[in-house]
Scaffold this active site. Structure first.
Site, PDB file in Angstrom:
ATOM      1  N   GLY A 120     -41.999   6.465  51.723  1.00 34.33           N
ATOM      2  CA  GLY A 120     -40.835   5.868  52.374  1.00 34.33           C
ATOM      3  C   GLY A 120     -40.259   6.811  53.411  1.00 34.33           C
ATOM      4  CB  SER A 121     -37.038   6.680  55.148  1.00 38.80           C
ATOM      5  OG  SER A 121     -36.169   6.679  54.028  1.00 38.80           O
ATOM      6  CB  CYS A 138     -46.070   5.725  58.071  1.00 41.58           C
ATOM      7  SG  CYS A 138     -47.707   5.616  57.330  1.00 41.58           S
ATOM      8  CD  GLU A 149     -40.802   6.553  60.938  1.00 38.41           C
ATOM      9  OE1 GLU A 149     -40.020   6.984  60.060  1.00 38.41           O
ATOM     10  OE2 GLU A 149     -41.933   6.113  60.680  1.00 38.41           O
ATOM     11  CD  GLU A 183     -48.601  10.580  51.129  1.00 36.97           C
ATOM     12  OE1 GLU A 183     -48.679  10.526  52.371  1.00 36.97           O
ATOM     13  OE2 GLU A 183     -49.332  11.305  50.440  1.00 36.97           O
ATOM     14  CG  ASN A 193     -44.767   0.403  56.068  1.00 35.98           C
ATOM     15  OD1 ASN A 193     -44.714   0.752  54.901  1.00 35.98           O
ATOM     16  ND2 ASN A 193     -45.340   1.133  56.993  1.00 35.98           N
TER      17      ASN A 193
HETATM   18  P1  NAD Z   1     -37.173   3.552  52.408  1.00 33.17           P
HETATM   19  O1  NAD Z   1     -37.170   5.017  52.241  1.00 33.17           O
HETATM   20  O2  NAD Z   1     -35.952   2.886  52.920  1.00 33.17           O
HETATM   21  O3  NAD Z   1     -37.521   2.827  51.011  1.00 33.17           O
HETATM   22  C1  NAD Z   1     -38.612   3.188  50.220  1.00 33.17           C
HETATM   23  C2  NAD Z   1     -38.317   2.879  48.763  1.00 33.17           C
HETATM   24  O4  NAD Z   1     -37.183   3.640  48.347  1.00 33.17           O
HETATM   25  C3  NAD Z   1     -37.986   1.417  48.486  1.00 33.17           C
HETATM   26  O5  NAD Z   1     -38.632   1.018  47.292  1.00 33.17           O
HETATM   27  C4  NAD Z   1     -36.470   1.417  48.311  1.00 33.17           C
HETATM   28  O6  NAD Z   1     -36.013   0.444  47.395  1.00 33.17           O
HETATM   29  C5  NAD Z   1     -36.199   2.811  47.778  1.00 33.17           C
HETATM   30  N1  NAD Z   1     -34.873   3.290  48.185  1.00 33.17           N
HETATM   31  C6  NAD Z   1     -34.218   3.009  49.347  1.00 33.17           C
HETATM   32  N2  NAD Z   1     -33.029   3.657  49.387  1.00 33.17           N
HETATM   33  C7  NAD Z   1     -32.936   4.360  48.230  1.00 33.17           C
HETATM   34  C8  NAD Z   1     -31.934   5.220  47.670  1.00 33.17           C
HETATM   35  N3  NAD Z   1     -30.798   5.464  48.324  1.00 33.17           N
HETATM   36  N4  NAD Z   1     -32.184   5.785  46.461  1.00 33.17           N
HETATM   37  C9  NAD Z   1     -33.325   5.531  45.796  1.00 33.17           C
HETATM   38  N5  NAD Z   1     -34.294   4.713  46.264  1.00 33.17           N
HETATM   39  C10 NAD Z   1     -34.106   4.126  47.462  1.00 33.17           C
HETATM   40  O7  NAD Z   1     -38.437   3.231  53.348  1.00 33.17           O
HETATM   41  P2  NAD Z   1     -38.939   1.846  53.902  1.00 33.17           P
HETATM   42  O8  NAD Z   1     -37.971   1.323  54.908  1.00 33.17           O
HETATM   43  O9  NAD Z   1     -39.338   0.944  52.791  1.00 33.17           O
HETATM   44  O10 NAD Z   1     -40.279   2.301  54.650  1.00 33.17           O
HETATM   45  C11 NAD Z   1     -40.264   2.829  55.941  1.00 33.17           C
HETATM   46  C12 NAD Z   1     -40.407   4.334  55.945  1.00 33.17           C
HETATM   47  O11 NAD Z   1     -41.500   4.727  55.140  1.00 33.17           O
HETATM   48  C13 NAD Z   1     -40.724   4.875  57.337  1.00 33.17           C
HETATM   49  O12 NAD Z   1     -40.012   6.068  57.530  1.00 33.17           O
HETATM   50  C14 NAD Z   1     -42.218   5.153  57.295  1.00 33.17           C
HETATM   51  O13 NAD Z   1     -42.653   6.133  58.196  1.00 33.17           O
HETATM   52  C15 NAD Z   1     -42.387   5.585  55.867  1.00 33.17           C
HETATM   53  N6  NAD Z   1     -43.749   5.352  55.421  1.00 33.17           N
HETATM   54  C16 NAD Z   1     -44.545   6.413  55.172  1.00 33.17           C
HETATM   55  C17 NAD Z   1     -45.859   6.211  54.795  1.00 33.17           C
HETATM   56  C18 NAD Z   1     -46.773   7.351  54.525  1.00 33.17           C
HETATM   57  O14 NAD Z   1     -47.835   7.095  53.965  1.00 33.17           O
HETATM   58  N7  NAD Z   1     -46.433   8.570  54.865  1.00 33.17           N
HETATM   59  C19 NAD Z   1     -46.347   4.911  54.652  1.00 33.17           C
HETATM   60  C20 NAD Z   1     -45.485   3.849  54.898  1.00 33.17           C
HETATM   61  C21 NAD Z   1     -44.180   4.074  55.282  1.00 33.17           C
END
Ligand code: NAD
Length: 471
Positions: free
Chosen positions: A200-201, A256, A346, A222, A127
């Site tokens: 990530g999530s 996020c 979310e 994060e 994002n």
């Molecule tokens: P995501 O968790 O789907 O993916 C993040 C990363 O994890 C990607 O590189 C992806 O390839 C990898 N991934 C996905 N599924 C996986 C699995 N099963 N096993 C191992 N790795 C896997 O998140 P997203 O959709 O890229 O980002 C959105 C989320 O991130 C939202 O929940 C948002 O709130 C959060 N976010 C948090 C912050 C923060 O600073 N706290 C910043 C940005 C986004």
């Protein structure tokens, strides 16, 4: 123009292991330890980012029509500011910090040393694809680590370009970017790392923490979740509307720290909604799909997910979608209830539900019943209420009478709490996030106080006194 990297080959566990082995050898060589090395790498990175500025903005635009203004303000500018701030302070942060000796270990010279963990894995989301790879990397380099970045497969233009930049700047045994999807991520997570930094999530955060637990690898998470935004009846409604709309719809709500939902006092709820509707029109015009300033949803899956919330409550504005264009209009959902589907996860898109409250007690109760948010916002003119809100609720970070802007101060640690994450970074906190703080007590040989040694007869009173006078 760069090609999208749809056909990236996924990494096998064996290839992932080779990468870690090479980086471990590089780290062991000690090259990353001196200040001059770290400073030089940060300089090289800064120069490369400046040289590729246009290409980065274009890649962000191609990934989800991020406007160049937002691309600079929320990605490149933030990263360059972080680079400058960390570069300027790094030498003093690296110095062992002297602390006074305690009475019990006197005489002693006590210090905290900042050791790099070693080889860090940085897993990034899509994002803010540039910033969320670069800022952790800056912390990793500043603290003297080697690093492997796993870029997001959902922002392929930015990932490919950053791979190119990283390749130009660094020996891959020092810093390397790996493109690929979930199976690449899994192959990397199977390895033994010295440290993992994941953004990530919550769902994938649990997967990462579980993988890290296998080797007791320290991990920074994060994550996300629902960030509430409370507006009481004393707030400056016009100003609140402008700030909320800005923070919610920047990046098309795929932020996020965006306000996930509004809790508005019953007396001002209608006025707030009317003002927000007007501000959306002022910012993005009659038809936001035509606005050059409004991005798109990252992909079809997220488009479907966010669109599915549009049946909840009553649409006060927006609601229009275009699957071909991955467009969801900036939308306000009025009259939403806690039990509606849009309130169960979310949102991460341009849909803003509005709920109503009557008392601050009720607000505090509802918020503290739920998982601790990543961010929380409270608009009020009453400082006593602000204080009560700050004392009786918790979140990763908060703003009073604003949204999102706490993120922009490198002196404030940024991170979540509970399910919204663990650990923090930005500025000095990034240096600390990638460092082990090693306690060292250095003794001379000239005095050996016998108090601690057996036989203990007659010594208990003395030891009690020593603890009493500051241990
Ligand atoms: P995501 O968790 O789907 O993916 C993040 C990363 O994890 C990607 O590189 C992806 O390839 C990898 N991934 C996905 N599924 C996986 C699995 N099963 N096993 C191992 N790795 C896997 O998140 P997203 O959709 O890229 O980002 C959105 C989320 O991130 C939202 O929940 C948002 O709130 C959060 N976010 C948090 C912050 C923060 O600073 N706290 C910043 C940005 C986004």
């Amino acid at each position: 123009m760069l090609k999208a990297t749809k056909n990236i080959e996924e990494l096998s566990p064996e290839q992932a292991q080779e990468i870690v082995t090479a980086q471990r050898a590089f780290f062991k060589s000690g090259q990353t330890l001196p200040y001059r090395f770290r400073r030089q790498q940060l300089k090289v990175l800064k120069k490369a980012i400046e040289a590729h500025e246009e290409a980065i903005l274009e890649a962000l635009f191609l990934d989800f029509r991020k406007p160049h203004f937002e691309g600079y303000a929320t990605e490149i500018g933030v990263v360059l500011a972080e680079l400058d701030y960390i570069s300027k302070n790094l030498e003093s942060w690296m110095k062992p910090r002297v602390v006074s000796a305690s009475l019990l270990n006197f005489p002693s010279s006590d210090r905290i040393y900042y050791d790099p963990y070693g080889v860090s894995l940085i897993v990034a989301p899509w994002n803010f694809p540039f910033q969320l790879m670069m800022n952790p990397l800056i912390g990793a380099i500043a603290a003297g680590n080697c690093a492997v970045i796993k870029a997001s497969e959902l922002a392929p233009h930015t990932s490919a370009l950053v791979a190119e930049i990283i390749g130009e700047c660094f020996d891959p045994a020092f810093v390397r970017l790996v493109q690929g999807g979930i199976s690449t991520s899994q192959a990397l997570l199977e390895q033994r790392w010295s440290h993992i930094f994941f953004t990530g999530s919550v769902r994938v955060g649990i997967i990462v923490a579980t993988a890290a637990a296998r080797y007791l690898t320290p991990v920074i998470l994060e994550l996300g979740g629902k960030s509430p935004c409370v507006v009481d009846e004393t707030a400056d409604i016009k100003l609140a509307a402008r700030r909320i709309v800005w923070g919610k719809y920047i990046n098309a709500g795929q932020t996020c720290v965006a306000p996930d939902y509004i809790l508005a006092h019953r007396d001002i709820k209608d006025e707030l909604v009317e003002n927000m509707v007007q501000v959306i029109q002022d910012f993005y015009g009659e038809n936001p799909q035509q606005s050059p300033d409004f991005p798109r949803i990252i992909d079809g899956k997220h488009f479907e997910r966010v669109s599915s919330f549009l049946g909840d409550g009553e649409i006060a504005c927006g609601g229009k979608t275009d699957a071909e264009d991955l467009y969801i209009a900036p939308t306000i959902l009025d009259k939403v209830r806690w039990e509606d589907r849009v309130m169960q996860e979310e949102i991460f898109g341009p849909v803003l539900p509005v709920l109503t409250f009557d008392t601050l007690d009720e607000v505090i109760h509802e918020i503290t019943e739920r998982p601790k948010p990543l961010s929380m916002y409270y608009f009020s003119r009453r400082s006593q209420r602000q204080d009560r809100f700050l004392e009786e609720t918790t979140a990763g970070g908060m703003c009073i009478n604003d949204v999102v802007t706490h993120y922009a101060n490198p002196k404030l640690p940024f991170g979540g709490v509970g399910t919204s994450g663990q650990g923090a970074y930005h500025g000095k906190h990034s240096f600390l996030a990638f460092s082990h703080q090693k306690s060292v007590s250095k003794k001379g040989n000239w005095l050996d106080v016998p108090l601690r040694y057996p036989p203990y007869k007659g010594k208990l009173e003395w030891v009690k006194r020593a603890f009493k006078f500051g241990g």
